[in-house]
Design a protein around this motif. Structure first.
Motif, PDB file in Angstrom:
ATOM      1  N   ALA A 217       0.829  -1.206   0.000  1.00 43.58           N
ATOM      2  CA  ALA A 217       0.000   0.000   0.000  1.00 43.58           C
ATOM      3  C   ALA A 217       0.864   1.257   0.000  1.00 43.58           C
ATOM      4  O   ALA A 217       0.446   2.310  -0.494  1.00 43.58           O
ATOM      5  CB  ALA A 217      -0.933  -0.006   1.205  1.00 43.58           C
ATOM      6  N   GLY A 218       2.073   1.156   0.559  1.00 40.75           N
ATOM      7  CA  GLY A 218       2.975   2.298   0.571  1.00 40.75           C
ATOM      8  C   GLY A 218       3.659   2.541  -0.757  1.00 40.75           C
ATOM      9  O   GLY A 218       4.258   3.597  -0.964  1.00 40.75           O
ATOM     10  N   LYS A 219       3.570   1.568  -1.676  1.00 41.28           N
ATOM     11  CA  LYS A 219       4.266   1.692  -2.965  1.00 41.28           C
ATOM     12  C   LYS A 219       3.316   1.809  -4.156  1.00 41.28           C
ATOM     13  O   LYS A 219       3.688   2.354  -5.200  1.00 41.28           O
ATOM     14  CB  LYS A 219       5.183   0.487  -3.163  1.00 41.28           C
ATOM     15  CG  LYS A 219       6.290   0.420  -2.110  1.00 41.28           C
ATOM     16  CD  LYS A 219       7.117  -0.840  -2.245  1.00 41.28           C
ATOM     17  CE  LYS A 219       8.207  -0.888  -1.169  1.00 41.28           C
ATOM     18  NZ  LYS A 219       8.993  -2.125  -1.227  1.00 41.28           N
ATOM     19  N   PHE A 220       2.101   1.266  -4.022  1.00 47.46           N
ATOM     20  CA  PHE A 220       1.134   1.294  -5.124  1.00 47.46           C
ATOM     21  C   PHE A 220      -0.242   1.657  -4.583  1.00 47.46           C
ATOM     22  O   PHE A 220      -0.532   1.438  -3.400  1.00 47.46           O
ATOM     23  CB  PHE A 220       1.030  -0.072  -5.815  1.00 47.46           C
ATOM     24  CG  PHE A 220       2.325  -0.594  -6.377  1.00 47.46           C
ATOM     25  CD1 PHE A 220       2.853  -0.051  -7.537  1.00 47.46           C
ATOM     26  CD2 PHE A 220       3.015  -1.619  -5.741  1.00 47.46           C
ATOM     27  CE1 PHE A 220       4.042  -0.530  -8.065  1.00 47.46           C
ATOM     28  CE2 PHE A 220       4.196  -2.112  -6.264  1.00 47.46           C
ATOM     29  CZ  PHE A 220       4.714  -1.564  -7.432  1.00 47.46           C
ATOM     30  N   LYS A 221      -1.082   2.199  -5.468  1.00 54.23           N
ATOM     31  CA  LYS A 221      -2.492   2.332  -5.138  1.00 54.23           C
ATOM     32  C   LYS A 221      -3.125   0.954  -5.257  1.00 54.23           C
ATOM     33  O   LYS A 221      -3.012   0.324  -6.304  1.00 54.23           O
ATOM     34  CB  LYS A 221      -3.177   3.304  -6.097  1.00 54.23           C
ATOM     35  CG  LYS A 221      -2.757   4.752  -5.932  1.00 54.23           C
ATOM     36  CD  LYS A 221      -3.534   5.640  -6.881  1.00 54.23           C
ATOM     37  CE  LYS A 221      -3.144   7.098  -6.702  1.00 54.23           C
ATOM     38  NZ  LYS A 221      -3.892   7.985  -7.635  1.00 54.23           N
ATOM     39  N   MET A 222      -3.761   0.499  -4.213  1.00 50.39           N
ATOM     40  CA  MET A 222      -4.293  -0.855  -4.236  1.00 50.39           C
ATOM     41  C   MET A 222      -5.541  -0.963  -3.387  1.00 50.39           C
ATOM     42  O   MET A 222      -5.798  -0.125  -2.513  1.00 50.39           O
ATOM     43  CB  MET A 222      -3.255  -1.862  -3.747  1.00 50.39           C
ATOM     44  CG  MET A 222      -2.625  -1.529  -2.418  1.00 50.39           C
ATOM     45  SD  MET A 222      -1.800  -2.921  -1.646  1.00 50.39           S
ATOM     46  CE  MET A 222      -3.121  -3.604  -0.674  1.00 50.39           C
ATOM     47  N   SER A 223      -6.323  -1.990  -3.675  1.00 49.48           N
ATOM     48  CA  SER A 223      -7.511  -2.293  -2.882  1.00 49.48           C
ATOM     49  C   SER A 223      -7.273  -3.597  -2.140  1.00 49.48           C
ATOM     50  O   SER A 223      -6.908  -4.612  -2.762  1.00 49.48           O
ATOM     51  CB  SER A 223      -8.746  -2.439  -3.785  1.00 49.48           C
ATOM     52  OG  SER A 223      -9.024  -1.238  -4.463  1.00 49.48           O
ATOM     53  N   ASP A 224      -7.455  -3.573  -0.841  1.00 49.70           N
ATOM     54  CA  ASP A 224      -7.376  -4.798  -0.041  1.00 49.70           C
ATOM     55  C   ASP A 224      -8.764  -5.425  -0.027  1.00 49.70           C
ATOM     56  O   ASP A 224      -9.678  -4.931   0.623  1.00 49.70           O
ATOM     57  CB  ASP A 224      -6.906  -4.457   1.372  1.00 49.70           C
ATOM     58  CG  ASP A 224      -6.784  -5.693   2.260  1.00 49.70           C
ATOM     59  OD1 ASP A 224      -7.038  -6.806   1.767  1.00 49.70           O
ATOM     60  OD2 ASP A 224      -6.438  -5.535   3.446  1.00 49.70           O
ATOM     61  N   LEU A 225      -8.925  -6.506  -0.768  1.00 47.77           N
ATOM     62  CA  LEU A 225     -10.228  -7.151  -0.899  1.00 47.77           C
ATOM     63  C   LEU A 225     -10.477  -8.204   0.171  1.00 47.77           C
ATOM     64  O   LEU A 225     -11.461  -8.940   0.107  1.00 47.77           O
ATOM     65  CB  LEU A 225     -10.357  -7.777  -2.296  1.00 47.77           C
ATOM     66  CG  LEU A 225     -10.173  -6.794  -3.470  1.00 47.77           C
ATOM     67  CD1 LEU A 225     -10.298  -7.522  -4.800  1.00 47.77           C
ATOM     68  CD2 LEU A 225     -11.174  -5.659  -3.392  1.00 47.77           C
ATOM     69  N   GLY A 226      -9.557  -8.316   1.129  1.00 48.77           N
ATOM     70  CA  GLY A 226      -9.747  -9.258   2.226  1.00 48.77           C
ATOM     71  C   GLY A 226      -9.536 -10.699   1.796  1.00 48.77           C
ATOM     72  O   GLY A 226      -8.709 -10.992   0.921  1.00 48.77           O
ATOM     73  N   LEU A 227     -10.278 -11.604   2.409  1.00 53.54           N
ATOM     74  CA  LEU A 227     -10.163 -13.016   2.044  1.00 53.54           C
ATOM     75  C   LEU A 227     -10.591 -13.226   0.593  1.00 53.54           C
ATOM     76  O   LEU A 227     -11.577 -12.653   0.142  1.00 53.54           O
ATOM     77  CB  LEU A 227     -11.019 -13.879   2.970  1.00 53.54           C
ATOM     78  CG  LEU A 227     -10.577 -13.994   4.429  1.00 53.54           C
ATOM     79  CD1 LEU A 227     -11.553 -14.870   5.207  1.00 53.54           C
ATOM     80  CD2 LEU A 227      -9.175 -14.556   4.545  1.00 53.54           C
ATOM     81  N   LEU A 228      -9.838 -14.027  -0.124  1.00 51.53           N
ATOM     82  CA  LEU A 228     -10.137 -14.302  -1.527  1.00 51.53           C
ATOM     83  C   LEU A 228     -11.518 -14.932  -1.655  1.00 51.53           C
ATOM     84  O   LEU A 228     -11.813 -15.949  -1.027  1.00 51.53           O
ATOM     85  CB  LEU A 228      -9.082 -15.254  -2.098  1.00 51.53           C
ATOM     86  CG  LEU A 228      -9.220 -15.628  -3.572  1.00 51.53           C
ATOM     87  CD1 LEU A 228      -9.003 -14.410  -4.456  1.00 51.53           C
ATOM     88  CD2 LEU A 228      -8.225 -16.727  -3.943  1.00 51.53           C
ATOM     89  N   SER A 229     -12.371 -14.310  -2.487  1.00 52.62           N
ATOM     90  CA  SER A 229     -13.725 -14.839  -2.675  1.00 52.62           C
ATOM     91  C   SER A 229     -14.098 -14.975  -4.143  1.00 52.62           C
ATOM     92  O   SER A 229     -14.987 -15.762  -4.481  1.00 52.62           O
ATOM     93  CB  SER A 229     -14.749 -13.928  -1.976  1.00 52.62           C
ATOM     94  OG  SER A 229     -14.719 -12.619  -2.527  1.00 52.62           O
ATOM     95  N   TYR A 230     -13.424 -14.235  -5.018  1.00 53.67           N
ATOM     96  CA  TYR A 230     -13.746 -14.277  -6.450  1.00 53.67           C
ATOM     97  C   TYR A 230     -12.483 -13.953  -7.221  1.00 53.67           C
ATOM     98  O   TYR A 230     -11.876 -12.906  -7.024  1.00 53.67           O
ATOM     99  CB  TYR A 230     -14.842 -13.260  -6.759  1.00 53.67           C
ATOM    100  CG  TYR A 230     -15.466 -13.410  -8.123  1.00 53.67           C
ATOM    101  CD1 TYR A 230     -16.214 -14.530  -8.447  1.00 53.67           C
ATOM    102  CD2 TYR A 230     -15.312 -12.411  -9.081  1.00 53.67           C
ATOM    103  CE1 TYR A 230     -16.808 -14.664  -9.697  1.00 53.67           C
ATOM    104  CE2 TYR A 230     -15.898 -12.532 -10.332  1.00 53.67           C
ATOM    105  CZ  TYR A 230     -16.646 -13.661 -10.627  1.00 53.67           C
ATOM    106  OH  TYR A 230     -17.217 -13.795 -11.870  1.00 53.67           O
ATOM    107  N   TYR A 231     -12.067 -14.870  -8.103  1.00 51.14           N
ATOM    108  CA  TYR A 231     -10.777 -14.707  -8.763  1.00 51.14           C
ATOM    109  C   TYR A 231     -10.835 -15.313 -10.155  1.00 51.14           C
ATOM    110  O   TYR A 231     -11.076 -16.517 -10.305  1.00 51.14           O
ATOM    111  CB  TYR A 231      -9.694 -15.396  -7.919  1.00 51.14           C
ATOM    112  CG  TYR A 231      -8.276 -15.171  -8.398  1.00 51.14           C
ATOM    113  CD1 TYR A 231      -7.690 -13.917  -8.343  1.00 51.14           C
ATOM    114  CD2 TYR A 231      -7.520 -16.228  -8.886  1.00 51.14           C
ATOM    115  CE1 TYR A 231      -6.386 -13.718  -8.762  1.00 51.14           C
ATOM    116  CE2 TYR A 231      -6.209 -16.038  -9.307  1.00 51.14           C
ATOM    117  CZ  TYR A 231      -5.649 -14.781  -9.239  1.00 51.14           C
ATOM    118  OH  TYR A 231      -4.359 -14.579  -9.660  1.00 51.14           O
TER     119      TYR A 231
END
Length: 523
Positions: A217-231
């Motif tokens: 998060a300190g290096k890129f703009k990102m979304s923390d989607l939590g536990l993997l549910s859809y991939y």
């Protein structure tokens, strides 16, 4: 008001506040500088692409506007050099089974505007974005400092950036899977899988995972989607007892595309004795739709191994499909209609033990003999399936490249192909865990093929076999794979070699690991 679904024009987007906000958010990335055009400079055009992101239930969760370069005008050697960027194989994704055997949770990170982080080594000029031309400077152009979506070199530039970023916190890229990274430390093991801008993260300590999220998060703009549910179109359910994979929503979309939504279900993917040929006399059909459906079915095999043979069989007629070929595909889709809830369940293990790989290899001589299903080439079908403990992680059903002259030869060729696949997960598991993994056991139901693999026998029925198929013999000598004889009734790869009757198919489907997944629990 514009629709919530994908738009096709800038005019439609301007009248919807959600899309206007999405475009303004994209323009904030500023990966360029405004400059005067050079004489003779070739400009690349830009366009807006609109996409709605949905969750596993089909609900809209985000409106995304992408500024995309018209990369099709780029010339290799002038505008770009290399374009290749590795992504994780689906077999690697299914090594979620490793997380289950260690009772780990799997997390999901989504990099925002990932390609805009890739640094360009070439000088690239583009036109100003439609709808966002700078007033009073309409004649100027944009010189890109970083990549844009649509540029041919953009995926490679992003992958190089991510690879260099992960190298600094002490990650090591796996030699067996370049899209997989591991970090071993006193705190434990951390594993990161990369598929373009999606990262899946798992490891032995939750604290390590949280620390990694903060680093990224300190290096890129990102979304923390939590536990993997859809991939990648796969629904992932992480319960207390198992990690489950299925593609029920994807299957329903495929049925809708084929016009078979709500159809009567079939009990097996394919009739026992199909009589299909490339040179059929039935009327020809639209090849575009046929190939589209086959592509969707092939993707569905990632969590439904029970349809692998049927999908491989109907794939043989994509070049010139006829009505009888379409009938076979519709029968397969009717089976999908009754099995949408099927998937794979990887049981969690509270007690850590050594990892074991067990594989099954089988073939069907000459496509079923004189009354078989390969009417055109009389080629056999190779099949294999590998399990990590009881979790199926890799499977394949494929027509052999050559005509086998005996059952022994057909089984030997199938065993060689299975060996090539079996040594790979062992290497990958050893790299990721840092521990040795026992040689995979490969179970074959043909004693002659096993003897041929263990002994350098040359006689009239084996001396003509291509040298590449003797790879299995080399692996057996080096103890990289262990061959075992298994009875035909216990040969789990049998379901991948030919169409079976209802009772036999149901039995084999259950043994391969298919379960009904309902409300997050296998039945």
């Amino acid at each position: 008001m514009a629709s919530a679904e994908e738009l096709r024009s800038l005019g439609e987007a301007k009248v919807d506040a959600r899309w206007r906000h999405a475009m303004e958010e994209e323009m904030e990335n500023k990966t360029w500088e405004l400059v005067d055009p050079l004489a003779g400079c070739k400009l690349i055009g830009l366009k807006w692409v609109y996409k709605v992101k949905k969750n596993e239930r089909g609900d809209v969760v985000k409106h995304k506007a992408r500024l995309v370069a018209k990369g099709f005008v780029q010339r290799e050697g002038i505008d770009f050099e290399e374009v290749f960027a590795p992504v994780a194989r689906m077999d690697s994704v299914r090594l979620l089974a490793l997380a289950a055997t260690r009772d780990w949770n799997v997390h999901h990170l989504d990099m925002k505007s990932a390609f805009l982080n890739g640094e360009l080594t070439e000088v690239v000029y583009v036109k100003q974005p439609p709808g966002f031309t700078v007033a009073g400077e309409e004649d100027k152009v944009l010189r890109l400092r970083k990549a844009l979506y649509g540029l041919r070199q953009a995926p490679r530039a992003w992958n190089i950036k991510l690879d260099s970023t992960l190298a600094t916190p002490g990650f090591k890229r796996c030699a067996s899977e370049h899209a997989l990274y591991t970090r071993h430390s006193k705190e434990g093991l951390l594993i990161v899988g990369v598929y373009v801008d999606d990262l899946i993260v798992t490891g032995s300590q939750q604290q390590q995972i949280d620390s990694f999220k903060k680093e990224m998060a300190g290096k890129f703009k990102m979304s923390d989607l939590g536990l993997l549910s859809y991939y990648l179109g796969i629904e992932v359910r992480q319960g207390k007892e198992a990690i489950e994979l299925c593609q029920s929503a994807y299957a329903l979309k495929l049925l809708e595309r084929a016009g078979l939504k709500g159809c009567n279900a079939a009990q097996v993917p394919m009739l026992e004795k199909p009589k299909l040929s490339k040179y059929g006399t039935d009327e020809k059909v639209d090849g575009t739709l046929y190939r589209s459906l086959i592509g969707g079915l092939r993707y569905l095999t990632h969590t439904q191994p029970d349809i692998s043979f049927a999908v491989g069989y109907v794939s043989r007629f994509m070049e010139d499909p006829h009505k009888d070929h379409v009938a076979a595909v519709k029968h397969l889709l009717r089976y999908i209609a009754g099995s949408c809830e099927l998937g794979l369940a990887y049981p969690r293990r509270k007690k850590i033990s050594d990892l074991h790989l067990i594989g099954f290899s089988d073939s069907d001589m000459g496509g079923g003999g004189g009354a078989g299903w390969d009417l055109d080439g009389r080629k056999s079908t190779s099949a294999m399936v590998f399990f990590l403990e009881t979790c199926p992680i890799s499977w394949q059903s494929q027509k052999q490249k050559i005509v086998a002259l005996s059952t022994c030869e057909a089984e030997y060729i199938a065993g060689a192909a299975a060996t090539c696949q079996g040594v790979w997960p062992r290497r990958l598991l050893e790299e990721t865990t840092g521990h040795s993994v026992a040689a995979p056991i490969l179970r074959i139901d043909n004693n002659s093929a096993i003897e041929l693999a263990k002994n350098p026998v040359l006689h009239s029925r084996s001396k003509h076999i291509d040298i590449k198929f003797h790879f299995i013999r080399d692996c057996v000598e080096k103890r990289q794979v262990i061959l075992e004889q298994v009875g035909t009734s216990q040969q789990l790869a049998d379901v991948f070699t030919k169409p079976l009757g209802k009772n036999k198919f149901e039995e084999m489907k259950n043994q391969v690991g298919m379960v009904v997944i309902q409300q997050g629990h296998p039945h």
